[in-house]
Design an enzyme around this catalytic site. Structure first.
Site, PDB file in Angstrom:
ATOM      1  N   LEU A 151       0.813  -1.212   0.000  1.00  0.00           N
ATOM      2  CA  LEU A 151       0.000   0.000   0.000  1.00  0.00           C
ATOM      3  C   LEU A 151       0.849   1.266   0.000  1.00  0.00           C
ATOM      4  O   LEU A 151       0.444   2.291  -0.528  1.00  0.00           O
ATOM      5  CB  LEU A 151      -0.926   0.002   1.221  1.00  0.00           C
TER       6      LEU A 151
ATOM      7  N   GLY B  79       7.879   3.789   1.496  1.00  0.00           N
ATOM      8  CA  GLY B  79       8.595   5.033   1.750  1.00  0.00           C
ATOM      9  C   GLY B  79       9.900   4.803   2.483  1.00  0.00           C
ATOM     10  O   GLY B  79      10.277   3.665   2.807  1.00  0.00           O
TER      11      GLY B  79
ATOM     12  N   GLY C 221       9.601   3.086   5.949  1.00  0.00           N
ATOM     13  CA  GLY C 221       9.033   1.752   6.028  1.00  0.00           C
ATOM     14  C   GLY C 221       7.944   1.547   5.009  1.00  0.00           C
ATOM     15  O   GLY C 221       7.601   2.447   4.241  1.00  0.00           O
TER      16      GLY C 221
ATOM     17  N   THR D  21       3.986  -0.268   4.035  1.00  0.00           N
ATOM     18  CA  THR D  21       2.678  -0.660   4.552  1.00  0.00           C
ATOM     19  C   THR D  21       2.090  -1.687   3.595  1.00  0.00           C
ATOM     20  O   THR D  21       2.069  -1.478   2.378  1.00  0.00           O
ATOM     21  CB  THR D  21       1.730   0.556   4.665  1.00  0.00           C
TER      22      THR D  21
ATOM     23  N   LYS E  18       2.406  -2.721   9.120  1.00  0.00           N
ATOM     24  CA  LYS E  18       3.286  -1.566   8.889  1.00  0.00           C
ATOM     25  C   LYS E  18       4.689  -1.906   9.353  1.00  0.00           C
ATOM     26  O   LYS E  18       4.893  -2.392  10.470  1.00  0.00           O
ATOM     27  CB  LYS E  18       2.767  -0.345   9.637  1.00  0.00           C
TER      28      LYS E  18
ATOM     29  N   ASP F 200      -0.856  12.478  14.402  1.00  0.00           N
ATOM     30  CA  ASP F 200      -0.974  12.650  12.940  1.00  0.00           C
ATOM     31  C   ASP F 200      -2.440  12.682  12.507  1.00  0.00           C
ATOM     32  O   ASP F 200      -2.852  11.935  11.614  1.00  0.00           O
ATOM     33  CB  ASP F 200      -0.234  11.521  12.219  1.00  0.00           C
TER      34      ASP F 200
END
Length: 682
Positions: free
Chosen positions: A16, A19, A22, A24, A40, A139
């Site tokens: 998904l 980056g 890490g 996902t 994750k 977040d």
């Protein structure tokens, strides 16, 4: 990829996100065929064994907390498992089918106020539970709020406690308050982020547009200016959101429960009004019934004292006003007044709507009618005072504020309003008295301190002015405008280094504070700090390329160290933005003169005079050119005109300079003067 397993039994179905910090994955737990979960991967900043040991303990502790949290409430994404593999950390979370709030906030398509209040309430209720566990989300943004497909409830996802614990980095600054950026996370940092989400929803903004919004701050207060003038928003909802996104976390809501309470009050107002109307109708019905019994059945044919239609129209007008639909409110109040011309409240509310539309004349007329119908209504006098102030009728505004104070002597805002009006009519003593009274009634009224300080500085009571600005800073150390105003006062006191510090503090609080950059640049220029001054002027033009004063001040700065061509470039840019800027013409003329281009200089001075016939500097400088051209009579005429204007304007030193030039020109035996042109003050 489908053959790849994590922790031996999580089969990867889809990547998904991939980056630096890490990946996902959407996975299937092979122990539960058909299941879908989110895994994750969290990459540590380095593979140092000691660091990994510390992070492992921290990871396990935080994971355990979130595991309990997910079990507590079904609106929090559940943490299914967590594990370590190949010196990397993994968390397994439930997969929630549905759409994120990002899909509901569509560019240019604002959500309704009811929708915004609804999602605010849902998320705040979740935050109450989250915070009770000592967890801060870190977040909050539309993408991390999912509307679950099964029941359409909102679910808060992607608690990045792990990400920060492992990588010590933060993202998504557009939703992040300053204290979080600085590493000083607070519980109400979540409230700020949620307030920004609400603004995005009300305006229909994308994340990129929200980022741009962060730069649209009040130049004095540093607060976000988010509501366009044409946007119709319930004033109470606007007030709640403004308090959610206050720059200083100490001035913000402290707890999610506080915001919830205010939202509930907002949504209960209409219900309470309906209950009140029902009780009023029962009373009126009872009175009417008594009259019927005593006088006769024919009375039933008479109109009721308060008709259902009138009440409905009035309430519709109130609802539209509170939602920001001022034009619609005016129409409803018009009809309500037609049905009941004695309705003082309808006139008062219609006047408020006209005021919001900028029609101060009609606002004043309606407030006057409300006062005529109810002379004891302090609010009507207060409102009319605002209308008169908007019309620049300051004496009338003072009279109305005074009457409002007589009817309610504890209203600090009425004293403040009267202080502003008195300041406009030069009743300085009265204005200071009013600001002082407002402060006595409301000791943390920073705006009253600010206006009193500005007025005291104008009256050359600079020590007292500094004390007022000190008081604001003590109440709110993050008030950028207080540092700025104190810096202006320090500069007048010739305390240049103290002023530099204040301007710097103001800039640190509000990095877009153009006026602070401008004044700091001027001080650097006066102190001979060529590079620092240039940097400040350049920064202003990066923030606002159309800020004319920055070009003029940088031009003066460049002129001061002999960069006449650079100065001409700056003044020319200023004139592109304002073709009638007298200072730019005068100063450009000076630069042309220094380069020996007397023709261009003369044209600029003459243009400045044509725009403003009372511009003493342009006459003085043109006199210098005419002297160089041996046009003695023309030079004397210009210096005489300049001397007269300087004298009228209280510029004694410049007056003496002009008189000196005249004396030299009239004395044939005296040497020709070698006078330099004068530039305007910054």
């Amino acid at each position: 990829m489908n053959s790849h397993f994590l922790d031996g039994h999580y089969r990867i179905l889809k990547v998904l996100k991939d980056g630096e910090k890490g990946k996902t994955y959407l996975v299937e737990d092979t122990n539960l065929p058909g299941s879908e979960l989110i895994v994750k991967q969290l990459c540590p900043p380095n593979k140092n064994s000691q660091t990994l040991t510390i992070l492992s303990r921290l990871f396990t502790s935080k994971a355990a907390t979130l595991e309990k949290l997910g079990q507590e409430n079904d609106k929090i994404q559940k943490l299914v498992a967590y594990f370590e593999e190949n010196e990397e950390f993994y968390i397994v979370q439930e997969f929630i089918p549905g759409n994120s709030l990002s899909d509901e906030i569509i560019q240019g398509q604002p959500l309704s106020e009811d929708q915004v209040i609804s999602f605010l309430s849902e998320i705040l209720e979740i935050l109450v539970i989250v915070h009770s566990y000592g967890v801060i989300h870190r977040d909050i943004k539309p993408a991390n709020i999912i509307r679950r497909e099964s029941d359409k409830k909102l679910v808060l996802v992607n608690f990045v406690t792990f990400n920060e614990a492992i990588t010590n980095t933060v993202d998504n600054l557009e939703y992040m308050p300053i204290e979080q950026v600085n590493g000083n996370l607070k519980y109400n940092s979540n409230i700020y982020a949620l307030g920004i989400v609400a603004i995005a929803a009300l305006l229909g903004l994308t994340a990129k547009e929200i980022s741009n919004l962060q730069s649209q701050k009040n130049k004095l207060t540093g607060e976000i200016v988010w509501r366009p003038k044409n946007l119709k928003v319930n004033r109470k909802l606007e007030k709640i959101i403004n308090k959610m996104v206050r720059f200083d976390y100490r001035k913000r809501y402290q707890y999610a429960t506080e915001v919830l309470d205010d939202l509930k009050k907002l949504t209960n107002v209409e219900d309470q009004q309906k209950q009140h109307d029902k009780r009023l109708l029962l009373v009126l019905t009872g009175i009417a019934g008594f009259i019927v019994l005593g006088v006769g059945a024919w009375i039933l044919q008479l109109p009721k004292p308060v008709s259902d239609a009138q009440k409905t129209l009035y309430q519709q007008g109130v609802n539209k006003y509170e939602s920001g639909n001022y034009e619609g409110a005016v129409k409803d109040f018009n009809q309500a007044i037609e049905l009941d011309p004695q309705n003082a409240l309808a006139y008062n509310k219609r006047g408020d709507a006209y005021y919001r539309l900028g029609d101060y004349e009609q606002a004043q007329a309606d407030s006057s009618q409300a006062i005529l119908l109810n002379p004891q209504d302090a609010n009507a006098y207060f409102d009319r005072g605002f209308a008169f102030y908007g019309l620049s009728k300051y004496k009338e505004a003072i009279a109305d504020y005074t009457q409002a104070i007589k009817l309610n002597s504890e209203n600090a805002y009425a004293y403040y309003g009267r202080g502003l009006a008195r300041s406009q009519v030069k009743d300085n003593k009265g204005a200071i008295g009013d600001f002082s009274k407002a402060i006595a009634l409301k000791p943390e009224y920073t705006e009253a301190y600010l206006q009193r300080g500005i007025l005291r500085r104008r009256l050359k009571q600079r020590l007292a002015a500094i004390q007022d600005f000190d008081a604001i800073i003590k109440i709110n150390p993050s008030d950028a405008k207080a540092y700025y105003q104190r810096g202006l006062t320090q500069s007048l006191n010739k305390q240049q280094y103290a002023a530099l510090k204040d301007y710097t503090d103001a800039i640190n609080i509000n990095p877009k504070y153009i006026e602070a950059f401008l004044n700091r640049g001027d001080i650097y220029s006066d102190l001979g700090n060529k590079v620092e001054a240039t940097e400040d002027y350049n920064t202003i033009l990066e923030i606002d390329p159309k800020f004319i004063a920055a070009y003029i001040h940088r031009g003066i700065h460049r002129f001061s160290f002999g960069n006449y061509k650079g100065a001409i470039e700056d003044y020319t840019e200023a004139l592109k933005l304002d073709t009638n800027n007298v200072a730019a013409y005068n100063n450009r003329g000076n630069a042309y003169l220094e380069l020996g281009n007397t023709k261009a200089a003369n044209q600029d001075y003459s243009r400045a005079i044509a725009i403003n016939a009372n511009n003493a500097l342009a006459y003085y400088n043109r006199g210098i050119i005419r002297t160089k051209q041996k046009n003695k009579q023309g030079a004397i005429a210009d210096f005489k005109k300049a001397a007269k204007l300087f004298q009228q304007q209280g510029e004694n030193d410049s007056y003496q300079d002009a008189q000196k030039e005249i004396a030299i020109l009239q004395n044939k035996s005296a040497p020709a003067p070698t006078t330099r042109p004068k530039s305007g003050k910054r």
